[in-house]
Design a protein around this motif. Sequence first.
Motif, PDB file in Angstrom:
ATOM      1  N   THR A  58       0.881  -0.987   0.063  1.00  0.00           N
ATOM      2  CA  THR A  58      -0.068  -0.026   0.095  1.00  0.00           C
ATOM      3  C   THR A  58       0.841   1.280   0.060  1.00  0.00           C
ATOM      4  O   THR A  58       1.673   1.293   0.704  1.00  0.00           O
ATOM      5  CB  THR A  58      -1.042   0.190   1.171  1.00  0.00           C
ATOM      6  N   GLU A  59       0.853   2.036  -0.913  1.00  0.00           N
ATOM      7  CA  GLU A  59       1.441   3.172  -1.220  1.00  0.00           C
ATOM      8  C   GLU A  59       0.597   4.829  -0.579  1.00  0.00           C
ATOM      9  O   GLU A  59      -0.425   4.913  -1.069  1.00  0.00           O
ATOM     10  CB  GLU A  59       1.865   3.518  -2.530  1.00  0.00           C
ATOM     11  N   TYR A  60       1.425   5.364  -0.004  1.00  0.00           N
ATOM     12  CA  TYR A  60       1.223   6.667   0.596  1.00  0.00           C
ATOM     13  C   TYR A  60       2.055   7.650   0.047  1.00  0.00           C
ATOM     14  O   TYR A  60       3.254   7.466  -0.121  1.00  0.00           O
ATOM     15  CB  TYR A  60       0.982   6.807   1.902  1.00  0.00           C
ATOM     16  N   THR A 118       0.506   7.650   8.445  1.00  0.00           N
ATOM     17  CA  THR A 118      -0.201   6.427   7.685  1.00  0.00           C
ATOM     18  C   THR A 118      -1.578   6.141   8.488  1.00  0.00           C
ATOM     19  O   THR A 118      -2.559   5.890   7.810  1.00  0.00           O
ATOM     20  CB  THR A 118       0.407   5.158   7.295  1.00  0.00           C
ATOM     21  N   PRO A 123      -4.424   6.133   1.165  1.00  0.00           N
ATOM     22  CA  PRO A 123      -3.331   5.858   0.181  1.00  0.00           C
ATOM     23  C   PRO A 123      -3.625   6.298  -1.062  1.00  0.00           C
ATOM     24  O   PRO A 123      -4.711   6.860  -1.381  1.00  0.00           O
ATOM     25  CB  PRO A 123      -3.332   4.171   0.189  1.00  0.00           C
ATOM     26  N   ASN A 124      -2.685   5.950  -2.071  1.00  0.00           N
ATOM     27  CA  ASN A 124      -2.756   6.076  -3.338  1.00  0.00           C
ATOM     28  C   ASN A 124      -3.165   7.698  -3.900  1.00  0.00           C
ATOM     29  O   ASN A 124      -4.102   7.820  -4.675  1.00  0.00           O
ATOM     30  CB  ASN A 124      -3.642   5.145  -4.143  1.00  0.00           C
TER      31      ASN A 124
END
Length: 411
Positions: A58-60, A118, A123-124
């Motif tokens: 999962t990308e932040y 986070t 995310p995204n």
Amino acid sequence: MKIDKFLLGTAAAVLALVHAASAQTPIYISGAPATRAIWNQAILDTLGANGTGSPTLTEYYTGSNFNTSNQVAVTGGNIGGTPVTIYGSWDGSTSGNQSVANNPANTVTAFEVEFINTSTSTPNGGTTNLTNLQFPTINLSDTKQNTLPFNSTTTLTSPPTSYVALTEATPTSPAVTGFQFVANAGSPSTLSNVTTNLARQLYTSDYGIPLSFFSALTSDTGTIVYPIGRDIGSGARYIFDAESGIGAANNASVVQFTPATSSGTISDIVDNPSPAGTINEIPFNEGNGGYSSTSAEEVPLEDTSIASIGYIIGYLTDSDAAQAIAKGARALTWNGVAYSVAGIQQGQYTYWSFLHVYYNSANISSIAQTFANDLSSDLSTDTGTGAILSSTLKVSRQNDGALVTPNYTIP
């Protein structure tokens, strides 16, 4: 009382998710925003994403996309079976070096870095909250530590602070990134080349220098070229010092401007030396400041409106220079040689530096150290990060800005 088994199962699942999230080992990394695209891609690749993302990750990130973001976080990966969350904040490799090398470690709150929180971000490319203040334990640098004033020394901060020599995870085969001088969009074709002498004159003058120094035209004597560049927290700034011959020891003598804008266009630069300030408890005078990121430095270089005032020159990494040039900025040659990967590899083009993975061996967990070693290995071998691999170089240099020499035996 009868308890619904489904509710029990749901509650257990929620608790499991909470436990999984809390079981993540955080690894905090600082570094150079100039090479953020390389760092961000290498983080994904080191975690096994191979540059395409992964359902397990999962990308932040801040900004419009992960690779060009100055703050990122990645959850869902693991190092040696240990779940980790990797936090990256690219606010300057010089500042990062100072934060990681601080001795005793984690004692000066001014050296804390803003990371993505986070737990309060989405995310995204969603909402991003930078309230996660932490001391980084790894620094990704485009500058050698011995170029900077934070190597087993005590600097004149207030109060004075001492620093340790960092351990490098990439001592033998670090990758390389190139830099370019760029003039603003709309600048004349006669503004085409920067020499070592011109760079030193331009960036140590209180008023810029005449365009005629570049063009050799008498008619250009009254037109001024102004320098812009990065602040003292930037490794790119110290690479420039070394490459130009100004020298890191004379960093305080650098003079840069910050154009004023009105309604989105440049309205003044003559009266706008970069403002004075303090970064990581290091004060600097008016004119000795600069931009906090290369993306911010790109903006005036893409602006044609300064033509009635003069012209500007800045220094950018190869990737940021390419973006600025695509929007109209003018690529300049360095000592008569145009930037190219082949030029770096073969020794004709010298404005480049190695990429380093540093950590404080007295202040790093075994998991973070393993990640640092894995990341350095990826940077040395991965063709997908955008860095120039040292295995392709026919040259080397001992220090930033030093003589470029063959790395093979001449028959």
